[in-house]
Design a protein around this motif. Structure first.
Motif, PDB file in Angstrom:
ATOM      1  N   ALA A 124     -16.311   5.543 -11.765  1.00  0.00           N
ATOM      2  CA  ALA A 124     -15.158   6.067 -11.032  1.00  0.00           C
ATOM      3  C   ALA A 124     -15.235   5.667  -9.558  1.00  0.00           C
ATOM      4  O   ALA A 124     -14.226   5.288  -8.958  1.00  0.00           O
ATOM      5  CB  ALA A 124     -15.075   7.589 -11.178  1.00  0.00           C
ATOM      6  N   ALA A 125     -16.445   5.716  -8.981  1.00  0.00           N
ATOM      7  CA  ALA A 125     -16.617   5.313  -7.582  1.00  0.00           C
ATOM      8  C   ALA A 125     -16.312   3.828  -7.402  1.00  0.00           C
ATOM      9  O   ALA A 125     -15.676   3.426  -6.415  1.00  0.00           O
ATOM     10  CB  ALA A 125     -18.042   5.624  -7.114  1.00  0.00           C
ATOM     11  N   GLU A 128     -12.550   3.410  -7.563  1.00  0.00           N
ATOM     12  CA  GLU A 128     -11.942   3.893  -6.316  1.00  0.00           C
ATOM     13  C   GLU A 128     -12.140   2.883  -5.187  1.00  0.00           C
ATOM     14  O   GLU A 128     -11.223   2.627  -4.404  1.00  0.00           O
ATOM     15  CB  GLU A 128     -12.540   5.239  -5.918  1.00  0.00           C
ATOM     16  CG  GLU A 128     -12.028   6.393  -6.736  1.00  0.00           C
ATOM     17  CD  GLU A 128     -12.607   7.717  -6.271  1.00  0.00           C
ATOM     18  OE1 GLU A 128     -12.729   7.923  -5.043  1.00  0.00           O
ATOM     19  OE2 GLU A 128     -12.925   8.544  -7.137  1.00  0.00           O
ATOM     20  N   SER A 131      -9.876  -0.032  -5.871  1.00  0.00           N
ATOM     21  CA  SER A 131      -8.495   0.397  -5.659  1.00  0.00           C
ATOM     22  C   SER A 131      -8.155   0.427  -4.169  1.00  0.00           C
ATOM     23  O   SER A 131      -7.107  -0.077  -3.746  1.00  0.00           O
ATOM     24  CB  SER A 131      -8.277   1.778  -6.277  1.00  0.00           C
ATOM     25  OG  SER A 131      -6.973   2.229  -6.057  1.00  0.00           O
ATOM     26  N   ALA A 132      -9.041   0.994  -3.375  1.00  0.00           N
ATOM     27  CA  ALA A 132      -8.794   1.060  -1.928  1.00  0.00           C
ATOM     28  C   ALA A 132      -8.766  -0.346  -1.322  1.00  0.00           C
ATOM     29  O   ALA A 132      -7.882  -0.673  -0.520  1.00  0.00           O
ATOM     30  CB  ALA A 132      -9.876   1.905  -1.255  1.00  0.00           C
ATOM     31  N   ILE A 150      -6.051   7.172 -12.794  1.00  0.00           N
ATOM     32  CA  ILE A 150      -6.186   7.949 -11.555  1.00  0.00           C
ATOM     33  C   ILE A 150      -6.552   9.392 -11.899  1.00  0.00           C
ATOM     34  O   ILE A 150      -7.456   9.975 -11.297  1.00  0.00           O
ATOM     35  CB  ILE A 150      -4.881   7.909 -10.735  1.00  0.00           C
ATOM     36  CG1 ILE A 150      -4.630   6.513 -10.177  1.00  0.00           C
ATOM     37  CG2 ILE A 150      -4.884   8.933  -9.609  1.00  0.00           C
ATOM     38  CD1 ILE A 150      -5.565   6.092  -9.082  1.00  0.00           C
ATOM     39  N   ALA A 153     -10.169   9.444 -13.155  1.00  0.00           N
ATOM     40  CA  ALA A 153     -11.122   9.189 -12.060  1.00  0.00           C
ATOM     41  C   ALA A 153     -11.290  10.438 -11.189  1.00  0.00           C
ATOM     42  O   ALA A 153     -12.404  10.773 -10.795  1.00  0.00           O
ATOM     43  CB  ALA A 153     -10.657   8.013 -11.221  1.00  0.00           C
ATOM     44  N   GLU A 154     -10.185  11.109 -10.909  1.00  0.00           N
ATOM     45  CA  GLU A 154     -10.276  12.332 -10.100  1.00  0.00           C
ATOM     46  C   GLU A 154     -11.056  13.411 -10.832  1.00  0.00           C
ATOM     47  O   GLU A 154     -11.860  14.110 -10.238  1.00  0.00           O
ATOM     48  CB  GLU A 154      -8.869  12.816  -9.755  1.00  0.00           C
ATOM     49  CG  GLU A 154      -8.161  11.923  -8.745  1.00  0.00           C
ATOM     50  CD  GLU A 154      -6.699  12.284  -8.539  1.00  0.00           C
ATOM     51  OE1 GLU A 154      -6.169  13.137  -9.303  1.00  0.00           O
ATOM     52  OE2 GLU A 154      -6.088  11.699  -7.628  1.00  0.00           O
ATOM     53  N   ALA A 157     -14.843  12.398 -10.828  1.00  0.00           N
ATOM     54  CA  ALA A 157     -15.470  12.478  -9.508  1.00  0.00           C
ATOM     55  C   ALA A 157     -15.714  13.918  -9.081  1.00  0.00           C
ATOM     56  O   ALA A 157     -16.518  14.176  -8.190  1.00  0.00           O
ATOM     57  CB  ALA A 157     -14.608  11.753  -8.476  1.00  0.00           C
TER      58      ALA A 157
END
Length: 158
Positions: A124-125, A128, A131-132, A150, A153-154, A157
Protein backbone atom coordinates in the motif's frame (compact mmCIF):
# COMPACT_ATOMS: atom_id res chain seq x y z
CA UNK A 1 1.74 -33.61 11.60
CA UNK A 2 4.93 -33.32 9.62
CA UNK A 3 3.96 -30.45 7.36
CA UNK A 4 2.67 -26.94 7.71
CA UNK A 5 -0.75 -26.23 6.27
CA UNK A 6 -1.36 -22.70 5.09
CA UNK A 7 -4.92 -21.56 4.60
CA UNK A 8 -5.26 -18.20 2.89
CA UNK A 9 -8.93 -17.38 3.16
CA UNK A 10 -12.24 -18.11 4.80
CA UNK A 11 -13.52 -20.20 1.89
CA UNK A 12 -10.37 -22.33 1.88
CA UNK A 13 -10.68 -22.76 5.65
CA UNK A 14 -14.21 -24.12 5.27
CA UNK A 15 -13.20 -26.57 2.55
CA UNK A 16 -9.96 -27.78 4.20
CA UNK A 17 -11.02 -27.84 7.86
CA UNK A 18 -11.98 -31.55 7.81
CA UNK A 19 -8.51 -32.41 6.43
CA UNK A 20 -6.82 -30.30 9.10
CA UNK A 21 -8.84 -31.93 11.88
CA UNK A 22 -8.07 -35.40 10.50
CA UNK A 23 -4.33 -34.60 10.36
CA UNK A 24 -4.39 -33.35 13.96
CA UNK A 25 -6.27 -36.42 15.16
CA UNK A 26 -3.88 -38.77 13.32
CA UNK A 27 -0.87 -37.29 15.14
CA UNK A 28 -2.59 -36.47 18.43
CA UNK A 29 -0.88 -39.28 20.37
CA UNK A 30 2.56 -37.99 19.36
CA UNK A 31 1.65 -34.43 20.21
CA UNK A 32 0.66 -31.68 17.84
CA UNK A 33 1.41 -27.99 17.68
CA UNK A 34 -1.13 -25.74 16.01
CA UNK A 35 -0.16 -22.17 15.18
CA UNK A 36 -2.75 -19.72 13.91
CA UNK A 37 -1.47 -16.42 12.60
CA UNK A 38 -2.69 -13.98 9.99
CA UNK A 39 -0.85 -13.83 6.69
CA UNK A 40 0.36 -10.37 5.83
CA UNK A 41 0.85 -10.83 2.11
CA UNK A 42 -0.21 -8.32 -0.48
CA UNK A 43 -3.41 -8.93 -2.39
CA UNK A 44 -3.81 -9.74 -6.06
CA UNK A 45 -5.57 -6.39 -6.51
CA UNK A 46 -2.54 -4.59 -5.07
CA UNK A 47 -0.20 -6.47 -7.40
CA UNK A 48 -2.32 -5.70 -10.47
CA UNK A 49 -2.62 -2.05 -9.46
CA UNK A 50 1.12 -1.59 -8.95
CA UNK A 51 1.86 -3.22 -12.32
CA UNK A 52 -0.73 -1.06 -14.08
CA UNK A 53 0.64 2.09 -12.45
CA UNK A 54 4.22 1.26 -13.45
CA UNK A 55 2.95 0.64 -16.99
CA UNK A 56 1.24 4.03 -16.98
CA UNK A 57 4.46 5.69 -15.83
CA UNK A 58 6.41 3.92 -18.59
CA UNK A 59 4.02 5.33 -21.19
CA UNK A 60 3.56 8.82 -19.80
CA UNK A 61 6.73 9.91 -17.92
CA UNK A 62 10.18 10.68 -19.34
CA UNK A 63 13.49 11.55 -17.73
CA UNK A 64 15.13 14.74 -18.92
CA UNK A 65 18.88 15.15 -19.48
CA UNK A 66 18.98 16.95 -16.12
CA UNK A 67 17.58 13.83 -14.41
CA UNK A 68 14.12 15.22 -13.76
CA UNK A 69 10.99 13.16 -14.34
CA UNK A 70 8.31 14.95 -16.37
CA UNK A 71 5.16 14.13 -18.32
CA UNK A 72 5.87 13.00 -21.87
CA UNK A 73 4.09 16.09 -23.23
CA UNK A 74 6.78 18.26 -21.59
CA UNK A 75 9.71 16.21 -22.92
CA UNK A 76 8.67 13.83 -25.71
CA UNK A 77 12.27 12.88 -26.52
CA UNK A 78 13.34 12.23 -22.93
CA UNK A 79 14.55 8.86 -21.75
CA UNK A 80 11.80 6.27 -21.37
CA UNK A 81 11.94 3.80 -18.49
CA UNK A 82 10.25 0.40 -18.76
CA UNK A 83 7.53 -0.84 -16.43
CA UNK A 84 10.14 -3.04 -14.72
CA UNK A 85 12.50 -0.07 -14.39
CA UNK A 86 9.80 1.92 -12.59
CA UNK A 87 8.94 -0.98 -10.28
CA UNK A 88 12.62 -1.46 -9.43
CA UNK A 89 13.09 2.24 -8.82
CA UNK A 90 10.17 2.47 -6.40
CA UNK A 91 11.20 -0.71 -4.58
CA UNK A 92 14.66 0.86 -4.11
CA UNK A 93 13.05 4.05 -2.81
CA UNK A 94 10.78 2.12 -0.46
CA UNK A 95 13.50 -0.15 0.94
CA UNK A 96 16.38 2.26 0.86
CA UNK A 97 18.56 2.42 -2.21
CA UNK A 98 21.88 0.61 -2.17
CA UNK A 99 24.42 0.68 -4.95
CA UNK A 100 27.62 -1.19 -5.63
CA UNK A 101 30.39 -0.63 -8.18
CA UNK A 102 29.74 -2.24 -11.55
CA UNK A 103 32.07 -5.27 -11.81
CA UNK A 104 32.04 -5.00 -15.62
CA UNK A 105 33.17 -1.41 -15.93
CA UNK A 106 32.48 2.16 -14.86
CA UNK A 107 29.40 3.22 -12.91
CA UNK A 108 27.24 1.64 -10.26
CA UNK A 109 24.50 -0.97 -10.03
CA UNK A 110 21.48 -0.27 -7.83
CA UNK A 111 20.45 -3.16 -5.62
CA UNK A 112 16.79 -3.47 -4.75
CA UNK A 113 14.35 -5.94 -3.33
CA UNK A 114 11.55 -7.59 -5.21
CA UNK A 115 7.94 -6.54 -4.70
CA UNK A 116 6.96 -10.22 -4.58
CA UNK A 117 7.08 -10.64 -0.80
CA UNK A 118 5.93 -7.22 0.32
CA UNK A 119 3.36 -7.10 3.09
CA UNK A 120 -0.01 -5.48 2.47
CA UNK A 121 1.07 -2.32 4.30
CA UNK A 122 4.36 -2.06 2.38
CA UNK A 123 2.55 -2.69 -0.90
CA UNK A 124 0.00 0.00 0.00
CA UNK A 125 2.88 2.38 0.80
CA UNK A 126 4.52 1.61 -2.57
CA UNK A 127 1.28 2.27 -4.42
CA UNK A 128 0.73 5.52 -2.51
CA UNK A 129 4.28 6.59 -3.38
CA UNK A 130 3.78 5.80 -7.07
CA UNK A 131 0.36 7.45 -7.06
CA UNK A 132 1.73 10.68 -5.60
CA UNK A 133 4.72 10.66 -7.97
CA UNK A 134 2.54 10.10 -11.04
CA UNK A 135 -0.17 12.52 -9.99
CA UNK A 136 2.43 15.27 -9.57
CA UNK A 137 3.35 14.64 -13.21
CA UNK A 138 -0.23 14.56 -14.56
CA UNK A 139 -0.24 10.81 -15.23
CA UNK A 140 -3.67 9.57 -16.30
CA UNK A 141 -4.14 6.27 -14.48
CA UNK A 142 -5.72 3.61 -16.70
CA UNK A 143 -6.73 0.99 -14.12
CA UNK A 144 -10.55 0.91 -14.03
CA UNK A 145 -10.51 -0.26 -10.42
CA UNK A 146 -8.62 2.79 -9.15
CA UNK A 147 -11.38 3.81 -6.75
CA UNK A 148 -11.58 0.31 -5.28
CA UNK A 149 -7.82 0.28 -4.85
CA UNK A 150 -7.83 3.67 -3.08
CA UNK A 151 -10.39 2.35 -0.60
CA UNK A 152 -8.37 -0.83 0.00
CA UNK A 153 -5.08 1.08 0.36
CA UNK A 154 -6.61 3.39 2.96
CA UNK A 155 -7.98 0.40 4.87
CA UNK A 156 -4.63 -1.46 4.74
CA UNK A 157 -2.63 1.59 5.84
CA UNK A 158 -4.84 2.10 8.89
Amino acid sequence: MSEAITITGRDELRSRLPDVIAAIQADADAGVSVLVKPLDEHTEMQRRRLNAMCGDLAKQVRMTEAGEYVHVSDCPLGQRLSKDDWRGMFMAVLHGMRSVPNPEGPGFIVLSRSSQRLSRKKFAAAIELISAFGSQRSVAWTDPQFKAWIEEAERMAA
